[in-house]
Design an enzyme around this catalytic site. Structure first.
Site, short mmCIF file in Angstrom:
data_model
loop_
_atom_site.label_atom_id
_atom_site.label_comp_id
_atom_site.label_asym_id
_atom_site.label_seq_id
_atom_site.Cartn_x
_atom_site.Cartn_y
_atom_site.Cartn_z
N GLY A 169 -15.93 -35.79 1.84
CA GLY A 169 -16.16 -36.40 0.50
C GLY A 169 -15.20 -37.42 -0.49
CG ASP A 170 -12.07 -34.59 -1.56
OD1 ASP A 170 -12.13 -34.99 -3.11
OD2 ASP A 170 -12.44 -33.25 -1.70
CB THR A 171 -11.11 -38.05 3.84
OG1 THR A 171 -12.31 -37.62 4.61
CG2 THR A 171 -10.16 -37.09 3.57
CB ALA A 174 -9.50 -41.42 -0.04
#
Length: 398
Positions: A169-171, A174
């Site tokens: 989710g974070d990547t 980003a």
């Protein structure tokens, strides 16, 4: 590692104010493509990513901190905010992934920053976005994965939803933030002005959910967890060998015929149970069991050789040792070795994608300590004297 910077973003300055994963990974992507990345860390311990990872040595930082220089600024105090604004005034891109409203509270909202630097592109990453009824909620990658639809469809159907194994989710957030920044750089060529990129974790996950929503909207279909298979697409699974596991994807009719030949059972390609895409999907479990009974009699090396010979898409289920030993990884330099003062060197994934004319690169290792570049950046870029830097440090501003 190289001293040369032929990257497509050479000449672009990025100020990274984010912490943990989403903001720093966006900075990593831009830095790999040649941007100058100045990371702003809180004085003292710095970015918590410095202490994240498995095992005794926290080497995740070596990946996500590469191609960056580090300065410290206490964004919770006026003097720290002031020096950060001066730094951002010289930037092309600013990255932040704080809870919405935080930058406004610190006097570093888009209107203020773009009044100082109208060409500034601001990448804002958060759990739910900068607007909407949930915008003020705290959000981490796992929450975005759940809301965006990922967690509900990952894992075995008789168990609770699973985590993918990396902070996807974070990547993803980003990566979309980086994509927005690149688009904004192009738009700035015509307009002369920057803009704000609003990247939400849950929307970034939602973006890769294929036809999940329209399947429900049009037909009332709800995708469920299916484990290692893709329902109705067969054969496509991980199969057991005598010494491990092996992935085979042979769901096309012609490809399945080649697999059947490799199995010594070419008649399977004419069997009504398996002859067509639809039939194989309807008899998926039976077909997988049949293939597994055959693959168990072979080693991974033997099965791989057969799949290559018959041109069947297939491959090993790699662990790090496999990656480091693989000749294809070496030939394409998919893993690079970076000098390191403590470990001698660290091997890690190389920048992607590969650009023929402006190759991305790793030009400097992750900064060893928070603020290690204070004198260089604050002194040379902002013109602050050593006495002023010492005063700001004593005051807790940097």
């Amino acid at each position: 590692m190289t001293d040369k910077n032929n990257g497509a973003l050479n000449g672009i300055r990025v100020v990274e104010c984010g912490q943990l994963i989403a903001g720093p990974f966006c900075g990593q992507l831009l830095g790999d493509m040649g941007a100058e990345v100045i990371k702003v860390e809180p004085p003292g311990a710095g970015d918590p990513m410095r202490k994240w990872g498995n095992g005794e040595h926290k080497v995740w930082w070596e990946v996500i901190g590469r191609n960056k220089r580090s300065v410290t600024a206490n964004l919770r105090v006026a003097e720290g905010q002031d020096i950060a604004r001066k730094l951002i005034a010289s930037a092309d891109i600013m990255i932040e992934n704080f809870k919405p409203g935080t930058m406004e509270k610190w006097g570093m909202d888009p209107a203020t920053l773009q009044a100082i630097n109208p060409r500034l592109i601001i990448v804002r990453m958060s759990g739910y976005g900068q607007t909407g009824p949930y915008s003020s909620r705290a959000g981490f990658g796992g929450i975005g994965e759940a809301m965006g639809g990922w967690r509900a469809i990952v894992g075995d159907p008789d168990r609770a939803p699973s985590r993918m194994g990396v902070s996807i989710g974070d990547t993803l957030c980003a990566t979309y933030g980086c994509m927005g920044a690149l688009a904004a750089l192009h738009a700035r060529e015509a307009s002369g002005r920057g803009q704000v990129i609003d990247a939400a974790l849950y929307e970034s996950v939602l973006q890769v959910m294929e036809s999940l929503v329209p399947e429900y909207d049009v037909m009332g279909l709800v995708r469920e967890r299916s484990g290692s298979i893709l329902p109705g697409i067969a054969p496509s699974n991980v199969y057991p060998c005598s010494d491990g596991e092996f992935m085979i994807g042979a769901n096309g009719d012609a490809i399945f015929a080649r697999l059947a030949k490799a199995m010594g059972q070419p008649e399977l390609a004419q069997d009504p149970l398996y002859a067509t895409h639809v039939a194989r999907g309807e008899n998926q479990a039976r077909l997988d069991e049949l293939i597994a009974n055959w693959t168990r009699t072979l080693t991974i090396d033997e099965l791989e050789a057969l799949m290559v010979e018959q041109s069947v898409p297939a491959g090993r289920v790699y662990r790090p040792a496999d990656m480091l030993a693989d000749p294809h990884f070496r030939a394409r330099q998919a893993i690079v070795e970076i000098p390191h003062p403590e470990f001698g060197s660290v091997r890690m994934q190389a920048p992607v994608p590969k650009l023929s004319g402006n190759p991305s690169s790793i030009r400097r290792p992750a900064p060893r300590a928070p603020g290690i570049d204070n004198a260089e950046i604050y002194g040379e870029l902002l013109g602050l004297s050593s006495a002023e830097l010492e005063r700001l440090s004593d005051a807790g501003a940097i």
